[in-house]
Design an enzyme around this catalytic site. Structure first.
Site, PDB file in Angstrom:
ATOM      1  N   GLY A  60      69.839  56.214 -10.079  1.00 34.78           N
ATOM      2  CA  GLY A  60      68.687  55.400  -9.738  1.00 34.78           C
ATOM      3  C   GLY A  60      67.539  56.242  -9.228  1.00 34.78           C
ATOM      4  N   CYS A  61      66.343  55.688  -9.384  1.00 33.32           N
ATOM      5  CA  CYS A  61      65.140  56.315  -8.842  1.00 33.32           C
ATOM      6  C   CYS A  61      64.349  55.219  -8.141  1.00 33.32           C
ATOM      7  CB  CYS A  61      64.334  57.003  -9.950  1.00 33.32           C
ATOM      8  SG  CYS A  61      63.788  55.906 -11.273  1.00 33.32           S
ATOM      9  N   ASN A  62      63.044  55.223  -8.247  1.00 29.23           N
ATOM     10  CA  ASN A  62      62.243  54.189  -7.597  1.00 29.23           C
ATOM     11  C   ASN A  62      62.121  52.945  -8.460  1.00 29.23           C
ATOM     12  OD1 ASN A  62      60.539  53.336  -5.358  1.00 29.23           O
ATOM     13  ND2 ASN A  62      58.886  53.403  -6.852  1.00 29.23           N
TER      14      ASN A  62
END
Length: 138
Positions: free
Chosen positions: A83-85
């Site tokens: 995951g990232c933003n």
């Protein structure tokens, strides 16, 4: 013998935050590919942080040590949710991981922002204090 097929974004398994939450409650590990600054603001419990990109004066720069750093903390046969933003960096990170031989990687759709919006973030801060504006989208 044929050369291994190069993986592309359409080869990545994309999962929603509800599925990610369920998987993280079992045997999956969470790899957060946001910058250290984003990660330190707020993150999913037990997340591992290896930035996929950095913001520099010259603009966005891919972390040249990304795969090397991941290999120090995760095995290629582990189940990994990335995951990232908001989902862009995690998708690209998943492609790189698949091409490096990782077997079971999924990108969390919507990233940490979707996690917060779904009410899964822990702590007493309001949601707007947990999320960061996405510096990696054009």
């Amino acid at each position: 013998m044929d050369a291994p097929k190069i993986k592309r974004p359409e080869d990545v398994s994309i999962i929603n935050v509800l599925t990610a939450k369920d998987l993280l409650g079992s045997s999956h590990r969470y790899l957060d590919v946001r910058t250290p600054e984003e990660f330190n603001k707020s993150h999913i419990d037990n997340a591992l942080n290896v930035p996929y990109m950095f913001i520099t004066q010259e603009g966005r720069v891919q972390n040249p040590e990304f795969l090397s750093e991941v290999s120090k903390i995760l095995r290629k046969d582990e189940h990994i949710v990335v995951g990232c933003n908001s989902g862009g960096r995690s998708l690209r990170a998943c492609v790189d991981l698949l091409n490096a031989g990782y077997k079971d990687v999924s990108s969390m759709e919507g990233g940490y922002s979707a996690w917060v919006d779904s009410g899964f973030a822990t702590g007493n801060k309001p949601p707007e204090d947990l999320k960061t504006s996405c510096k990696f989208r054009p």
